[in-house]
Design a protein around this motif. Structure first.
Motif, PDB file in Angstrom:
ATOM      1  N   PRO A 174     -68.665 -17.062 -46.393  1.00  0.00           N
ATOM      2  CA  PRO A 174     -68.889 -15.957 -47.330  1.00  0.00           C
ATOM      3  C   PRO A 174     -69.781 -14.837 -46.797  1.00  0.00           C
ATOM      4  N   ASP A 175     -70.672 -15.146 -45.859  1.00  0.00           N
ATOM      5  CA  ASP A 175     -71.553 -14.096 -45.369  1.00  0.00           C
ATOM      6  C   ASP A 175     -70.996 -13.349 -44.153  1.00  0.00           C
ATOM      7  N   PHE A 176     -69.733 -13.621 -43.783  1.00  0.00           N
ATOM      8  CA  PHE A 176     -69.065 -12.834 -42.748  1.00  0.00           C
ATOM      9  C   PHE A 176     -68.483 -11.593 -43.412  1.00  0.00           C
ATOM     10  N   ASN A 177     -68.810 -10.412 -42.896  1.00  0.00           N
ATOM     11  CA  ASN A 177     -68.353  -9.153 -43.476  1.00  0.00           C
ATOM     12  C   ASN A 177     -67.220  -8.580 -42.628  1.00  0.00           C
ATOM     13  N   PRO A 178     -65.951  -8.744 -43.065  1.00  0.00           N
ATOM     14  CA  PRO A 178     -64.828  -8.271 -42.258  1.00  0.00           C
ATOM     15  C   PRO A 178     -64.773  -6.743 -42.122  1.00  0.00           C
ATOM     16  N   VAL A 179     -65.258  -6.017 -43.124  1.00  0.00           N
ATOM     17  CA  VAL A 179     -65.255  -4.551 -43.039  1.00  0.00           C
ATOM     18  C   VAL A 179     -66.194  -4.100 -41.923  1.00  0.00           C
ATOM     19  N   ALA A 204     -63.732 -11.059 -28.931  1.00  0.00           N
ATOM     20  CA  ALA A 204     -62.471 -10.622 -28.312  1.00  0.00           C
ATOM     21  C   ALA A 204     -61.283 -11.312 -28.987  1.00  0.00           C
ATOM     22  N   LEU A 205     -61.424 -12.590 -29.262  1.00  0.00           N
ATOM     23  CA  LEU A 205     -60.371 -13.340 -29.947  1.00  0.00           C
ATOM     24  C   LEU A 205     -60.120 -12.774 -31.338  1.00  0.00           C
ATOM     25  N   MET A 206     -61.204 -12.538 -32.081  1.00  0.00           N
ATOM     26  CA  MET A 206     -61.058 -12.015 -33.442  1.00  0.00           C
ATOM     27  C   MET A 206     -60.442 -10.613 -33.436  1.00  0.00           C
ATOM     28  N   ALA A 207     -60.842  -9.772 -32.499  1.00  0.00           N
ATOM     29  CA  ALA A 207     -60.284  -8.420 -32.411  1.00  0.00           C
ATOM     30  C   ALA A 207     -58.789  -8.469 -32.111  1.00  0.00           C
ATOM     31  N   ALA A 208     -58.390  -9.373 -31.231  1.00  0.00           N
ATOM     32  CA  ALA A 208     -56.965  -9.501 -30.896  1.00  0.00           C
ATOM     33  C   ALA A 208     -56.167 -10.017 -32.098  1.00  0.00           C
ATOM     34  N   LEU A 209     -56.700 -11.001 -32.795  1.00  0.00           N
ATOM     35  CA  LEU A 209     -56.013 -11.523 -33.985  1.00  0.00           C
ATOM     36  C   LEU A 209     -55.843 -10.417 -35.020  1.00  0.00           C
ATOM     37  N   ARG A 210     -56.887  -9.648 -35.227  1.00  0.00           N
ATOM     38  CA  ARG A 210     -56.848  -8.539 -36.189  1.00  0.00           C
ATOM     39  C   ARG A 210     -55.789  -7.512 -35.786  1.00  0.00           C
ATOM     40  N   ARG A 211     -55.755  -7.188 -34.509  1.00  0.00           N
ATOM     41  CA  ARG A 211     -54.784  -6.196 -34.011  1.00  0.00           C
ATOM     42  C   ARG A 211     -53.347  -6.631 -34.285  1.00  0.00           C
ATOM     43  N   TYR A 212     -53.098  -7.929 -34.230  1.00  0.00           N
ATOM     44  CA  TYR A 212     -51.737  -8.425 -34.412  1.00  0.00           C
ATOM     45  C   TYR A 212     -51.450  -8.899 -35.829  1.00  0.00           C
ATOM     46  N   GLY A 213     -52.332  -8.562 -36.764  1.00  0.00           N
ATOM     47  CA  GLY A 213     -52.060  -8.825 -38.171  1.00  0.00           C
ATOM     48  C   GLY A 213     -52.227 -10.269 -38.605  1.00  0.00           C
ATOM     49  N   ALA A 266     -65.085  -2.474 -38.296  1.00  0.00           N
ATOM     50  CA  ALA A 266     -65.592  -1.175 -37.844  1.00  0.00           C
ATOM     51  C   ALA A 266     -66.162  -1.282 -36.435  1.00  0.00           C
ATOM     52  N   ILE A 267     -66.843  -2.379 -36.151  1.00  0.00           N
ATOM     53  CA  ILE A 267     -67.386  -2.589 -34.802  1.00  0.00           C
ATOM     54  C   ILE A 267     -66.250  -2.726 -33.805  1.00  0.00           C
ATOM     55  N   PHE A 268     -65.228  -3.532 -34.131  1.00  0.00           N
ATOM     56  CA  PHE A 268     -64.091  -3.698 -33.231  1.00  0.00           C
ATOM     57  C   PHE A 268     -63.391  -2.370 -32.982  1.00  0.00           C
ATOM     58  N   ALA A 322     -64.718   0.643 -33.126  1.00  0.00           N
ATOM     59  CA  ALA A 322     -65.579   1.478 -32.300  1.00  0.00           C
ATOM     60  C   ALA A 322     -65.538   1.058 -30.840  1.00  0.00           C
ATOM     61  N   ILE A 323     -65.475  -0.225 -30.599  1.00  0.00           N
ATOM     62  CA  ILE A 323     -65.447  -0.727 -29.216  1.00  0.00           C
ATOM     63  C   ILE A 323     -64.112  -0.417 -28.547  1.00  0.00           C
ATOM     64  N   SER A 324     -63.027  -0.469 -29.305  1.00  0.00           N
ATOM     65  CA  SER A 324     -61.696  -0.311 -28.702  1.00  0.00           C
ATOM     66  C   SER A 324     -61.314   1.131 -28.442  1.00  0.00           C
ATOM     67  N   VAL A 325     -62.146   2.071 -28.868  1.00  0.00           N
ATOM     68  CA  VAL A 325     -61.832   3.490 -28.646  1.00  0.00           C
ATOM     69  C   VAL A 325     -62.107   3.887 -27.225  1.00  0.00           C
TER      70      VAL A 325
END
Length: 198
Positions: free
Chosen positions: A182-187, A135-144, A191-193, A195-198
């Motif tokens: 390095p093994d965290f895949n932001p793409v 949830a924290l990461m999705a919010a940070l992403r949403r706000y750039g 995509a998961i974030f 899909a969840i936010s729709v």
């Protein structure tokens, strides 16, 4: 957490056990900046007790920066915030540290030494950590804002080495980029974030 963990056995984890503090820890930028503030505010008090946090963090970054999770286990390098068996930043420890909760101390210690043992951990703690962190990461992403995961020692060194790191992060830059996991895949995560936010 108490509600989620209802009915589970008693945890073996407590503030005076550093068995798992040799694992690679992934944290978000806000967690890193909170730790950096803690270190900055308390460094002088710790130095009076011969605990040089800035040096420890820089040394840890030099020694383990960029190592994979498996490599990190092999070198058995303790988190620079550990003194004896105590976490100096226990009250502000990252979600990853809070979410790794074991039921059997002996098995946890054996696993931390690299032994091939099954360590029973709290699924509830892992679940709550995952929900909160995502949830924290999705919010940070949403706000750039930079929203990835960072290795704690390296990112903490980045934050402490650049006095303007927090301001740069708030402005949309990523001053912690060098310490990205390095093994965290932001793409894939993005995509998961989405899909969840729709």
């Amino acid at each position: 957490m108490e509600i989620q963990a209802e009915g589970e056995p008693t945890l073996a984890c407590h503030g005076e056990c550093a068995a798992c503090c040799r694992l690679r820890v992934a944290a978000t930028a806000p967690e890193i900046f909170l730790l950096a503030r803690f270190v900055s505010v308390n460094a002088a008090a710790f130095a009076e007790r011969d605990v040089m946090l800035f040096k420890r963090i820089a040394d840890a970054d030099q020694a383990i920066g960029g190592l994979s999770e498996e490599q990190r286990m092999l070198v058995q390098y303790a988190c620079p915030l550990i003194e004896g068996e105590l976490c100096l930043a226990y009250k502000v420890r990252p979600l990853a540290c809070r979410g790794h909760a074991a039921f059997d101390k002996a098995l946890c210690v054996a696993a931390a030494r690299g032994e091939a043992v099954e360590t029973p951990v709290s699924a509830s703690h892992l679940f709550v950590r995952s929900i909160v962190q995502n949830a924290l990461m999705a919010a940070l992403r949403r706000y750039g804002l930079a929203w990835g995961l960072y290795e704690v020692s390296g990112a903490l060194n980045c934050a402490l080495s650049a006095p303007d790191a927090l301001e740069r992060w708030i402005s949309g830059q990523d001053p912690l980029a060098r310490a990205r996991i390095p093994d965290f895949n932001p793409v894939e995560a993005g995509a998961i974030f989405d899909a969840i936010s729709v």
